[in-house]
Design a protein around this motif. Structure first.
Motif, PDB file in Angstrom:
ATOM      1  N   THR A   4     -34.092 -28.867  25.138  1.00  0.00           N
ATOM      2  CA  THR A   4     -32.769 -29.039  25.740  1.00  0.00           C
ATOM      3  C   THR A   4     -31.615 -28.582  24.866  1.00  0.00           C
ATOM      4  O   THR A   4     -30.469 -28.605  25.301  1.00  0.00           O
ATOM      5  CB  THR A   4     -32.530 -30.525  26.083  1.00  0.00           C
ATOM      6  OG1 THR A   4     -32.511 -31.287  24.856  1.00  0.00           O
ATOM      7  CG2 THR A   4     -33.632 -31.056  26.994  1.00  0.00           C
ATOM      8  N   ILE A   5     -31.894 -28.177  23.647  1.00  0.00           N
ATOM      9  CA  ILE A   5     -30.861 -27.665  22.745  1.00  0.00           C
ATOM     10  C   ILE A   5     -31.373 -26.420  22.050  1.00  0.00           C
ATOM     11  O   ILE A   5     -32.580 -26.172  22.014  1.00  0.00           O
ATOM     12  CB  ILE A   5     -30.439 -28.717  21.687  1.00  0.00           C
ATOM     13  CG1 ILE A   5     -31.626 -29.074  20.790  1.00  0.00           C
ATOM     14  CG2 ILE A   5     -29.858 -29.955  22.343  1.00  0.00           C
ATOM     15  CD1 ILE A   5     -31.255 -30.011  19.628  1.00  0.00           C
ATOM     16  N   THR A  17     -26.412 -25.498  20.323  1.00  0.00           N
ATOM     17  CA  THR A  17     -25.951 -25.378  21.702  1.00  0.00           C
ATOM     18  C   THR A  17     -26.650 -26.400  22.590  1.00  0.00           C
ATOM     19  O   THR A  17     -27.883 -26.487  22.603  1.00  0.00           O
ATOM     20  CB  THR A  17     -26.229 -23.967  22.257  1.00  0.00           C
ATOM     21  OG1 THR A  17     -25.582 -22.999  21.433  1.00  0.00           O
ATOM     22  CG2 THR A  17     -25.704 -23.831  23.681  1.00  0.00           C
ATOM     23  N   LEU A  18     -25.865 -27.201  23.298  1.00  0.00           N
ATOM     24  CA  LEU A  18     -26.417 -28.092  24.316  1.00  0.00           C
ATOM     25  C   LEU A  18     -26.855 -27.204  25.474  1.00  0.00           C
ATOM     26  O   LEU A  18     -26.046 -26.453  26.027  1.00  0.00           O
ATOM     27  CB  LEU A  18     -25.356 -29.095  24.770  1.00  0.00           C
ATOM     28  CG  LEU A  18     -24.634 -29.874  23.663  1.00  0.00           C
ATOM     29  CD1 LEU A  18     -23.550 -30.771  24.262  1.00  0.00           C
ATOM     30  CD2 LEU A  18     -25.611 -30.692  22.847  1.00  0.00           C
ATOM     31  N   ASN A  19     -28.116 -27.284  25.857  1.00  0.00           N
ATOM     32  CA  ASN A  19     -28.657 -26.261  26.747  1.00  0.00           C
ATOM     33  C   ASN A  19     -29.321 -26.838  28.002  1.00  0.00           C
ATOM     34  O   ASN A  19     -30.484 -26.598  28.288  1.00  0.00           O
ATOM     35  CB  ASN A  19     -29.662 -25.382  25.975  1.00  0.00           C
ATOM     36  CG  ASN A  19     -30.016 -24.116  26.726  1.00  0.00           C
ATOM     37  OD1 ASN A  19     -29.170 -23.532  27.403  1.00  0.00           O
ATOM     38  ND2 ASN A  19     -31.257 -23.683  26.611  1.00  0.00           N
ATOM     39  N   ARG A  20     -28.517 -27.597  28.763  1.00  0.00           N
ATOM     40  CA  ARG A  20     -28.915 -28.014  30.113  1.00  0.00           C
ATOM     41  C   ARG A  20     -27.794 -27.604  31.067  1.00  0.00           C
ATOM     42  O   ARG A  20     -27.176 -28.464  31.729  1.00  0.00           O
ATOM     43  CB  ARG A  20     -29.156 -29.524  30.192  1.00  0.00           C
ATOM     44  CG  ARG A  20     -30.293 -30.059  29.346  1.00  0.00           C
ATOM     45  CD  ARG A  20     -30.505 -31.542  29.623  1.00  0.00           C
ATOM     46  NE  ARG A  20     -31.144 -31.773  30.918  1.00  0.00           N
ATOM     47  CZ  ARG A  20     -30.884 -32.811  31.705  1.00  0.00           C
ATOM     48  NH1 ARG A  20     -29.977 -33.711  31.367  1.00  0.00           N
ATOM     49  NH2 ARG A  20     -31.510 -32.947  32.865  1.00  0.00           N
ATOM     50  N   PRO A  21     -27.505 -26.319  31.165  1.00  0.00           N
ATOM     51  CA  PRO A  21     -26.344 -25.887  31.953  1.00  0.00           C
ATOM     52  C   PRO A  21     -26.429 -26.256  33.419  1.00  0.00           C
ATOM     53  O   PRO A  21     -25.401 -26.467  34.068  1.00  0.00           O
ATOM     54  CB  PRO A  21     -26.334 -24.362  31.749  1.00  0.00           C
ATOM     55  CG  PRO A  21     -27.738 -24.012  31.375  1.00  0.00           C
ATOM     56  CD  PRO A  21     -28.221 -25.177  30.564  1.00  0.00           C
ATOM     57  N   ASN A  25     -24.924 -29.928  31.033  1.00  0.00           N
ATOM     58  CA  ASN A  25     -25.291 -30.421  29.700  1.00  0.00           C
ATOM     59  C   ASN A  25     -25.238 -31.941  29.593  1.00  0.00           C
ATOM     60  O   ASN A  25     -24.939 -32.493  28.520  1.00  0.00           O
ATOM     61  CB  ASN A  25     -24.420 -29.763  28.621  1.00  0.00           C
ATOM     62  CG  ASN A  25     -24.625 -28.262  28.577  1.00  0.00           C
ATOM     63  OD1 ASN A  25     -25.747 -27.784  28.663  1.00  0.00           O
ATOM     64  ND2 ASN A  25     -23.539 -27.512  28.492  1.00  0.00           N
ATOM     65  N   MET A  31     -32.806 -34.904  25.479  1.00  0.00           N
ATOM     66  CA  MET A  31     -31.751 -34.275  24.693  1.00  0.00           C
ATOM     67  C   MET A  31     -31.253 -35.197  23.588  1.00  0.00           C
ATOM     68  O   MET A  31     -31.004 -34.747  22.465  1.00  0.00           O
ATOM     69  CB  MET A  31     -30.570 -33.852  25.579  1.00  0.00           C
ATOM     70  CG  MET A  31     -29.436 -33.193  24.778  1.00  0.00           C
ATOM     71  SD  MET A  31     -27.987 -32.702  25.755  1.00  0.00           S
ATOM     72  CE  MET A  31     -28.554 -31.148  26.448  1.00  0.00           C
ATOM     73  N   GLY A  55     -21.456 -26.038  24.182  1.00  0.00           N
ATOM     74  CA  GLY A  55     -22.277 -26.257  25.361  1.00  0.00           C
ATOM     75  C   GLY A  55     -22.544 -24.951  26.095  1.00  0.00           C
ATOM     76  O   GLY A  55     -21.668 -24.090  26.164  1.00  0.00           O
ATOM     77  N   SER A  61     -20.107 -30.893  27.817  1.00  0.00           N
ATOM     78  CA  SER A  61     -21.101 -31.893  28.223  1.00  0.00           C
ATOM     79  C   SER A  61     -20.467 -32.923  29.144  1.00  0.00           C
ATOM     80  O   SER A  61     -19.391 -33.452  28.860  1.00  0.00           O
ATOM     81  CB  SER A  61     -21.700 -32.621  27.021  1.00  0.00           C
ATOM     82  OG  SER A  61     -22.551 -33.683  27.440  1.00  0.00           O
TER      83      SER A  61
END
Length: 259
Positions: A4-5, A17-21, A25, A31, A55, A61
């Protein structure tokens, strides 16, 4: 390594990078645990001196994953969740690296707390920031009380937490919650420029100052994190929280009863 990141390193600079677009996020239990693992892995990194957090997609986020909280098919264990939140907050605050949050879109709830835990916050002028736990009958966690108190004092922190208002970036900057405003779409570029400038600075001295100031606050942060975890677990059992979650999913105004 992570689901997730995304954590990358380029010499003395690391980027997370927070990676749940697809979920703006929002932070689910996976995460949260991965953020804690990532920050703890950087703690003993002798080469990296700067960390940028941003993000993916259209926002920084949206905070905790409310839909997953309410999903009976995959409930998040709040005891485990609070342990991860405590770990990630403590690890981020005590990182030796200078940390930069590059905010675009919105930073809400735990997402806002994550940004506040950073040393420098860059926000796009049209971004929105909110400590809006109260809207679902919860209290700020991840050190939200601590970070707000550090930036704006206890009295103003209470007002902000209880109101749960969504702030535009200019208002947040005026209140001392944001350090630098940049035009829409420019947070990434501004963060890159800042990193370039800082890499030419006496970073060892800057990091020493951070160790002194943050180290002196370590016990207070730990105490607040413990108190937040206990309060959050208790609030999750309240009728107000159930109503807050239900109203969020049903997209209506909640009707709280103080229970």
């Amino acid at each position: 390594m992570f689901q997730t990141i995304i954590l990358t390193k380029n010499g003395r600079h690391a980027s997370l990078t927070l990676n749940r677009p697809e979920s703006m996020n929002a932070m689910d239990d996976i995460m949260m645990a991965e953020l804690a693992d990532a920050f703890e892995s950087l703690r003993d990194d002798q080469e990296v001196q700067l960390l940028t957090i941003r993000g993916a997609g259209r926002t920084f986020s949206a905070g905790g994953d409310i839909k997953k909280m309410a999903d009976p098919a995959s409930p998040m264990d709040m005891t485990d969740v609070m342990k991860s939140i405590t770990r990630l907050s403590r690890a981020l605050y005590l990182l030796p690296q200078i940390t930069i949050a590059a905010v675009h879109g919105s930073a809400a709830g735990l997402g806002f707390t994550l940004a506040l835990a950073c040393d420098i916050i860059i926000a796009e002028e049209d971004s929105k920031l909110a400590m809006n736990f109260i809207g679902i009958g919860l209290v700020p966690d991840g050190g939200g009380h601590f970070y707000l108190k550090e930036r704006i004092g206890a009295a103003n922190a209470k007002k902000m937490i209880w109101a749960g208002d969504v702030l535009d970036a200019k208002t947040a900057k005026a209140a001392g919650l944001v350090d630098e405003l940049v035009p829409s779409g420019q947070s990434g570029q501004a963060a890159t420029h800042l990193v370039s400038s800082l890499l030419k600075s006496p970073l060892s001295a800057m990091m020493a100052t951070k160790r002194i100031l943050h180290g002196s606050n370590e016990a207070e942060l730990a105490d607040i994190l413990d108190r937040e975890a206990a309060a959050q677990i208790a609030m999750r059992q309240t009728a107000d929280h159930t109503e807050g979650i239900r109203s969020f999913i049903e997209k209506r105004k909640p009707v709280f009863e103080g229970k």
